[in-house]
Write a protein that holds these residues in place. Structure first.
Motif, PDB file in Angstrom:
ATOM      1  N   MET A   1       0.814  -1.276   0.012  1.00  0.00           N
ATOM      2  CA  MET A   1       0.077  -0.084  -0.110  1.00  0.00           C
ATOM      3  C   MET A   1       0.833   1.359   0.114  1.00  0.00           C
ATOM      4  O   MET A   1       2.096   1.222   0.446  1.00  0.00           O
ATOM      5  CB  MET A   1      -0.883   0.021   1.085  1.00  0.00           C
ATOM      6  N   GLU A   2       0.228   2.394  -0.492  1.00  0.00           N
ATOM      7  CA  GLU A   2       1.236   3.340  -0.761  1.00  0.00           C
ATOM      8  C   GLU A   2       0.995   4.190   0.864  1.00  0.00           C
ATOM      9  O   GLU A   2      -0.228   4.451   1.524  1.00  0.00           O
ATOM     10  CB  GLU A   2       0.558   4.440  -1.748  1.00  0.00           C
ATOM     11  N   ILE A   3       2.108   4.596   1.262  1.00  0.00           N
ATOM     12  CA  ILE A   3       1.907   5.537   2.745  1.00  0.00           C
ATOM     13  C   ILE A   3       2.814   6.535   2.614  1.00  0.00           C
ATOM     14  O   ILE A   3       3.645   6.747   1.712  1.00  0.00           O
ATOM     15  CB  ILE A   3       2.391   4.469   3.969  1.00  0.00           C
ATOM     16  N   ASP A   4       2.659   7.459   3.324  1.00  0.00           N
ATOM     17  CA  ASP A   4       3.411   8.755   3.458  1.00  0.00           C
ATOM     18  C   ASP A   4       4.950   8.467   3.923  1.00  0.00           C
ATOM     19  O   ASP A   4       5.228   7.684   4.650  1.00  0.00           O
ATOM     20  CB  ASP A   4       2.901   9.829   4.630  1.00  0.00           C
ATOM     21  N   ASP A   5       5.814   9.467   3.339  1.00  0.00           N
ATOM     22  CA  ASP A   5       7.299   8.912   4.085  1.00  0.00           C
ATOM     23  C   ASP A   5       7.400   9.153   5.298  1.00  0.00           C
ATOM     24  O   ASP A   5       8.368   8.841   5.980  1.00  0.00           O
ATOM     25  CB  ASP A   5       8.099  10.182   3.191  1.00  0.00           C
ATOM     26  N   LYS A   6       6.608  10.049   6.182  1.00  0.00           N
ATOM     27  CA  LYS A   6       6.611  10.134   7.357  1.00  0.00           C
ATOM     28  C   LYS A   6       5.346   9.430   8.325  1.00  0.00           C
ATOM     29  O   LYS A   6       4.253   9.864   7.644  1.00  0.00           O
ATOM     30  CB  LYS A   6       6.890  11.612   7.782  1.00  0.00           C
ATOM     31  N   ILE A   7       5.530   8.747   9.137  1.00  0.00           N
ATOM     32  CA  ILE A   7       4.568   8.078   9.880  1.00  0.00           C
ATOM     33  C   ILE A   7       4.195   9.028  11.317  1.00  0.00           C
ATOM     34  O   ILE A   7       5.077   8.937  12.161  1.00  0.00           O
ATOM     35  CB  ILE A   7       4.838   6.650  10.300  1.00  0.00           C
ATOM     36  N   GLU A   8       3.006   9.138  11.422  1.00  0.00           N
ATOM     37  CA  GLU A   8       2.778   9.807  12.704  1.00  0.00           C
ATOM     38  C   GLU A   8       3.174   8.934  14.083  1.00  0.00           C
ATOM     39  O   GLU A   8       2.908   7.675  13.828  1.00  0.00           O
ATOM     40  CB  GLU A   8       1.257  10.148  12.838  1.00  0.00           C
ATOM     41  N   GLY A   9       3.721   9.654  15.015  1.00  0.00           N
ATOM     42  CA  GLY A   9       4.129   8.844  16.132  1.00  0.00           C
ATOM     43  C   GLY A   9       5.505   8.198  16.060  1.00  0.00           C
ATOM     44  O   GLY A   9       5.963   7.532  17.002  1.00  0.00           O
ATOM     45  N   MET A  10       6.271   8.367  14.919  1.00  0.00           N
ATOM     46  CA  MET A  10       7.528   7.570  14.809  1.00  0.00           C
ATOM     47  C   MET A  10       8.627   8.798  14.657  1.00  0.00           C
ATOM     48  O   MET A  10       9.678   8.611  13.932  1.00  0.00           O
ATOM     49  CB  MET A  10       7.544   6.813  13.701  1.00  0.00           C
ATOM     50  N   GLU A  11       8.276  10.092  15.217  1.00  0.00           N
ATOM     51  CA  GLU A  11       9.309  11.198  14.951  1.00  0.00           C
ATOM     52  C   GLU A  11      10.692  10.785  15.532  1.00  0.00           C
ATOM     53  O   GLU A  11      11.851  11.445  14.837  1.00  0.00           O
ATOM     54  CB  GLU A  11       8.459  12.295  15.634  1.00  0.00           C
ATOM     55  N   ASN A  12      10.788   9.880  16.642  1.00  0.00           N
ATOM     56  CA  ASN A  12      12.201   9.739  17.259  1.00  0.00           C
ATOM     57  C   ASN A  12      12.799   8.499  16.649  1.00  0.00           C
ATOM     58  O   ASN A  12      13.470   7.921  17.548  1.00  0.00           O
ATOM     59  CB  ASN A  12      11.952   9.880  18.633  1.00  0.00           C
ATOM     60  N   VAL A  13      12.347   7.836  15.768  1.00  0.00           N
ATOM     61  CA  VAL A  13      12.680   6.550  15.361  1.00  0.00           C
ATOM     62  C   VAL A  13      13.547   6.763  13.781  1.00  0.00           C
ATOM     63  O   VAL A  13      12.919   7.527  12.921  1.00  0.00           O
ATOM     64  CB  VAL A  13      11.371   5.693  15.034  1.00  0.00           C
ATOM     65  N   ASP A  14      14.668   6.071  13.547  1.00  0.00           N
ATOM     66  CA  ASP A  14      15.407   6.341  12.504  1.00  0.00           C
ATOM     67  C   ASP A  14      14.851   5.194  11.485  1.00  0.00           C
ATOM     68  O   ASP A  14      15.166   3.929  11.823  1.00  0.00           O
ATOM     69  CB  ASP A  14      16.666   6.058  13.027  1.00  0.00           C
ATOM     70  N   TYR A  15      14.195   5.304  10.576  1.00  0.00           N
ATOM     71  CA  TYR A  15      13.458   4.619   9.702  1.00  0.00           C
ATOM     72  C   TYR A  15      13.418   5.164   8.270  1.00  0.00           C
ATOM     73  O   TYR A  15      13.609   6.561   8.016  1.00  0.00           O
ATOM     74  CB  TYR A  15      11.985   4.159  10.122  1.00  0.00           C
ATOM     75  N   THR A  16      13.211   4.566   7.405  1.00  0.00           N
ATOM     76  CA  THR A  16      13.058   4.658   5.973  1.00  0.00           C
ATOM     77  C   THR A  16      12.122   4.014   5.181  1.00  0.00           C
ATOM     78  O   THR A  16      11.876   2.698   5.359  1.00  0.00           O
ATOM     79  CB  THR A  16      14.398   4.273   5.105  1.00  0.00           C
ATOM     80  N   ILE A  17      11.320   4.461   4.637  1.00  0.00           N
ATOM     81  CA  ILE A  17      10.128   4.107   3.712  1.00  0.00           C
ATOM     82  C   ILE A  17      10.567   3.387   2.339  1.00  0.00           C
ATOM     83  O   ILE A  17      11.174   4.432   1.607  1.00  0.00           O
ATOM     84  CB  ILE A  17       8.771   4.778   3.737  1.00  0.00           C
ATOM     85  N   LEU A  18      10.650   2.266   2.077  1.00  0.00           N
ATOM     86  CA  LEU A  18      11.115   1.614   0.901  1.00  0.00           C
ATOM     87  C   LEU A  18      10.139   1.457  -0.131  1.00  0.00           C
ATOM     88  O   LEU A  18       8.831   0.819   0.170  1.00  0.00           O
ATOM     89  CB  LEU A  18      11.962   0.457   1.144  1.00  0.00           C
ATOM     90  N   LYS A  19      10.262   1.818  -1.475  1.00  0.00           N
ATOM     91  CA  LYS A  19       9.153   1.659  -2.387  1.00  0.00           C
ATOM     92  C   LYS A  19       8.855   0.221  -3.013  1.00  0.00           C
ATOM     93  O   LYS A  19      10.083  -0.684  -2.937  1.00  0.00           O
ATOM     94  CB  LYS A  19       9.430   2.682  -3.403  1.00  0.00           C
ATOM     95  N   ASP A  20       7.943  -0.097  -3.526  1.00  0.00           N
ATOM     96  CA  ASP A  20       7.767  -1.537  -4.218  1.00  0.00           C
ATOM     97  C   ASP A  20       7.180  -1.188  -5.810  1.00  0.00           C
ATOM     98  O   ASP A  20       7.239   0.188  -6.210  1.00  0.00           O
ATOM     99  CB  ASP A  20       6.447  -2.149  -3.457  1.00  0.00           C
ATOM    100  N   HIS A  21       7.383  -2.328  -6.236  1.00  0.00           N
ATOM    101  CA  HIS A  21       6.967  -2.145  -7.840  1.00  0.00           C
ATOM    102  C   HIS A  21       6.138  -3.172  -8.298  1.00  0.00           C
ATOM    103  O   HIS A  21       6.765  -4.265  -8.052  1.00  0.00           O
ATOM    104  CB  HIS A  21       8.307  -1.820  -8.808  1.00  0.00           C
ATOM    105  N   LEU A  22       4.957  -3.064  -8.763  1.00  0.00           N
ATOM    106  CA  LEU A  22       4.156  -4.143  -9.144  1.00  0.00           C
ATOM    107  C   LEU A  22       3.963  -5.019  -8.080  1.00  0.00           C
ATOM    108  O   LEU A  22       3.760  -6.299  -8.056  1.00  0.00           O
ATOM    109  CB  LEU A  22       4.772  -5.063 -10.349  1.00  0.00           C
ATOM    110  N   GLY A  23       3.663  -4.467  -6.957  1.00  0.00           N
ATOM    111  CA  GLY A  23       3.393  -5.185  -5.533  1.00  0.00           C
ATOM    112  C   GLY A  23       4.285  -5.999  -5.135  1.00  0.00           C
ATOM    113  O   GLY A  23       4.448  -6.849  -3.990  1.00  0.00           O
ATOM    114  N   VAL A  24       5.634  -5.883  -5.748  1.00  0.00           N
ATOM    115  CA  VAL A  24       6.823  -6.458  -4.814  1.00  0.00           C
ATOM    116  C   VAL A  24       7.858  -5.398  -4.454  1.00  0.00           C
ATOM    117  O   VAL A  24       8.038  -4.468  -4.979  1.00  0.00           O
ATOM    118  CB  VAL A  24       7.638  -7.372  -6.195  1.00  0.00           C
ATOM    119  N   ALA A  25       8.116  -5.758  -3.020  1.00  0.00           N
ATOM    120  CA  ALA A  25       9.119  -4.599  -2.397  1.00  0.00           C
ATOM    121  C   ALA A  25      10.572  -4.977  -2.708  1.00  0.00           C
ATOM    122  O   ALA A  25      11.661  -5.027  -1.921  1.00  0.00           O
ATOM    123  CB  ALA A  25       8.996  -5.131  -0.888  1.00  0.00           C
TER     124      ALA A  25
END
Length: 353
Positions: A1-25
């Motif tokens: 699913m498409e989600i924002d690059d920033k997730i509410e509640g995770m301001e102090n967490v070091d994370y990256t949102i990685l993209k998918d293509h044709l349903g495969v991550a």
């Protein structure tokens, strides 16, 4: 699913949102070849997930890194060719994973049955992302049972439907698809309606089965007492869980089972008794039969009817069950316990020789 690059509640967490293509991550697959210590994941519900899991697993093993399988699958009694083939794949991953994290007892039974070493299995009870500030207390739940006056932040349902205040509310939340078993709930409700005139059924959700369910409600002559309210955002679900008297999760085995069903968590957060079928993964850990609800056989409308009638016809029992639901979910199904289960898995593989 498409989600924002920033997730509410995770301001102090070091994370990256990685993209998918044709349903495969593919973003995650590429990252797996980078500098990491542990990769967590794995699933086999669809072909893209099987591709992903195969690549995650292969990369981890080739690089001599640790692999934690995180799965909610639990029922292998479905006798289809697809399921039999997937079972062989699952057994390989389960036996070779360095650790396995699972939400409940049925999932634990399943992976051990498929060959997992019990020492590598860790329970990580699922917690819901319903925000704590929106959750009513046991005292408010009790007050609501006795006078049907909702807390201020839950009044929108009664604003839209003032007549609901004098009714006992049965609630269903979920996708309107075959697997959710809503037709069995409608049948049970139509029988119950003959015994109790002061009940209504609220159905929240959308899906390709919706029109058939509406036609069924008309055929059963309950369409004036069944309200299909469509999709409701998570932030507004409190306006429906709060005033409800009972939540029903009537899922069936249809190609697969309900791996967990977070509706059970959410309904219990709001002090609701819950009836779920034995095709719901969370039921076996969250519902104490006769204490905060009932587990009934799937596809059994008569069992649903009996359980619904018992709860809705006894105010004292319903109040007691609601309190018990709140106590169970607050005591065990919390983010604290979820995190601790995951930490135990990591500690195990770090100390493993």
């Amino acid at each position: 699913m498409e989600i924002d690059d920033k997730i509410e509640g995770m301001e102090n967490v070091d994370y990256t949102i990685l993209k998918d293509h044709l349903g495969v991550a593919f973003g995650v697959i590429k990252e797996a070849a980078g500098d990491y210590d542990i990769i967590v994941g794995g699933n086999w519900d669809s072909l893209p997930e099987i591709i992903e899991t195969t690549l995650y697993f292969a990369i981890a093993k080739l690089r001599r890194k640790k692999f934690i399988l995180w799965t909610e699958d639990w029922n292998w009694n479905i006798k289809t060719i697809k399921r039999k083939l997937v079972k062989i794949f699952a057994q390989i991953i389960i036996k070779k994973a360095d650790a396995i994290v699972l939400p409940g007892s049925k999932q634990k039974e399943c992976v051990i049955y498929l060959g997992a070493s019990p020492s590598k299995v860790f329970l990580m009870p699922n917690a819901s992302n319903i925000s704590k500030h929106s959750i009513v207390s046991s005292e408010n739940a009790t007050e609501r049972e006795t006078n049907k006056t909702p807390p201020q932040n839950e009044c929108s349902l009664y604003d839209k439907y003032p007549s609901f205040k004098d009714k006992k509310i049965v609630l269903f939340v979920g996708r309107l698809v075959k697997q959710k078993g809503v037709e069995y709930l409608l049948t049970a409700f139509s029988t119950l309606k003959k015994d109790m005139s002061d009940i209504i059924l609220i159905i929240i959700g959308k899906g390709n089965y919706e029109n058939e369910l509406k036609k069924m409600a008309q055929y059963l002559h309950i369409d004036k007492d069944v309200y299909f309210l469509g999709h409701v955002d998570n932030d507004h679900l409190k306006n429906y869980y709060g005033p409800s008297d009972l939540c029903v999760v009537p899922s069936i085995t249809h190609e697969m089972v309900d791996a967990w069903a977070f509706v059970v968590n959410e309904a219990m957060y709001y002090g609701n008794p819950v009836i779920a079928t034995d095709a719901v993964g969370s039921a076996f850990d969250m519902i104490k039969d006769g204490k905060n609800g009932f587990i009934v056989p799937e596809r059994d409308s008569f069992a649903l009817y009996n359980s619904m009638k018992l709860i809705l016809s006894q105010d004292e029992l319903r109040e007691k069950m609601g309190k018990c639901s709140k106590e169970i979910v607050d005591t065990y199904f919390s983010y604290k316990n979820m995190v601790e289960g995951f930490q135990k898995a990591i500690s195990f593989i770090k100390n493993e020789k």
